[in-house]
Write an enzyme that holds these catalytic residues in place. Structure first.
Site, mmCIF file in Angstrom:
data_model
loop_
_atom_site.group_PDB
_atom_site.id
_atom_site.type_symbol
_atom_site.label_atom_id
_atom_site.label_comp_id
_atom_site.label_asym_id
_atom_site.label_seq_id
_atom_site.Cartn_x
_atom_site.Cartn_y
_atom_site.Cartn_z
ATOM 1 N N ASP A 35 -9.204 42.632 25.774
ATOM 2 C CA ASP A 35 -10.626 42.307 25.770
ATOM 3 C C ASP A 35 -10.868 40.931 26.380
ATOM 4 O OD1 ASP A 35 -11.368 44.666 24.574
ATOM 5 O OD2 ASP A 35 -11.461 43.839 22.547
ATOM 6 N N LYS A 57 -15.919 43.489 27.823
ATOM 7 C CA LYS A 57 -17.337 43.824 27.910
ATOM 8 C C LYS A 57 -18.133 42.534 28.005
ATOM 9 C CE LYS A 57 -16.424 47.893 25.133
ATOM 10 N NZ LYS A 57 -16.518 48.517 23.814
ATOM 11 N N MET A 171 -21.298 37.929 16.900
ATOM 12 C CA MET A 171 -22.047 38.415 18.070
ATOM 13 C C MET A 171 -23.558 38.358 17.827
ATOM 14 S SD MET A 171 -19.509 41.688 18.549
ATOM 15 C CE MET A 171 -19.621 41.994 16.769
#
Length: 260
Positions: A35, A57, A171
């Site tokens: 990631d 991402k 997040m």
């Protein structure tokens, strides 16, 4: 013979915070799926002969869809012996490790989960903020700051109103204003201390201190990803204005924000 997939937690960023098991697997992997939250220093620990697959991402960019990642892991398990799925923090704390494990099990692949230090504990330790503390916080909750497919953040806000519970939002950058407003509307004091942390445990780490009331202004000085800590324990940060009190509303002065 099929290989094995290892769901490995990379921790909060500092390679010295990797588990011994994680380090061993990185050094012996022949394929690594990673990631964007994995730090360059940890990437440097990977076997140089391993094939690397970036499935990070990035906000505002087209993400690697989870179904594609699942298929990639399964495919690699059929062509490689030691496949490491490397995730920032812990694979089972907002890392979709459970989804990947379930998919691989359904298709007959071997899976081993290697836990890592999750962002909440890593960031809090780096900032000197205990997530629980006698007289200030008797519990802690880890909460996602965004929902799948960018749906609206609708949480059980009333259940988050207990002032003795530390809240850690992952997040949450895009929703900090909504989080602050919703918590205040459901009973949290606007003077509740907060901390934002970015790149915690790394040489580039920075943080900001303030209150729920000043959070919408403070977040504008940060870029994602950052971790949000809310609760009385933030007062224990060395740079937070003193004195420390058990009752937030008894504080005579509140910081607008402190940036480091």
């Amino acid at each position: 013979m099929h290989g094995k997939v290892y769901l490995v937690g990379a921790g909060p960023g500092d390679p010295e915070l990797l588990t011994l098991r994680a380090l061993y697997l990185l050094q012996h992997a022949d394929a690594v799926v990673y990631d964007r939250l994995v730090s360059p220093a940890i990437m440097g620990c990977i076997n140089p002969d391993a094939t690397l697959h970036d499935v990070g991402k990035v906000s505002a960019c087209k993400p690697s869809m989870q179904d594609d990642i699942n298929d990639l892991l399964l495919s690699l398990s059929r062509t490689h012996q030691h496949v490491v799925r490397l995730k920032g923090g812990d694979p089972f704390i907002f890392g979709r490790g459970g989804e990947e494990q379930e998919y691989l099990h359904q298709h007959g692949a071997q899976v081993e989960v290697v836990p890592g230090i999750t962002a909440a504990t890593g960031c809090a330790a780096a900032l000197g903020i205990p997530l629980t503390h006698r007289g200030l916080a008797s519990s802690v909750r880890f909460i996602t700051g965004h929902l799948r497919d960018n749906q609206g953040l609708e949480l059980n806000w009333a259940s988050l109103s207990d002032p003795s519970c530390t809240l850690v939002f992952y997040m949450a950058m895009a929703n900090c204003g909504h989080i602050a407003q919703s918590l205040i509307q459901h009973g949290r004091s606007p003077h509740t201390p907060i901390a934002l942390a970015q790149d915690a445990t790394l040489a580039s780490q920075r943080w900001g201190l303030g209150t729920l009331e000043t959070l919408p202004q403070l977040v504008q000085t940060f870029s994602p990803p950052a971790l949000l800590i809310i609760g009385q324990v933030v007062q224990l940060h060395p740079d937070y204005p003193k004195p420390i009190t058990k009752e937030l509303d008894a504080l005579t002065s509140e910081p607008s924000c402190v940036l480091m």
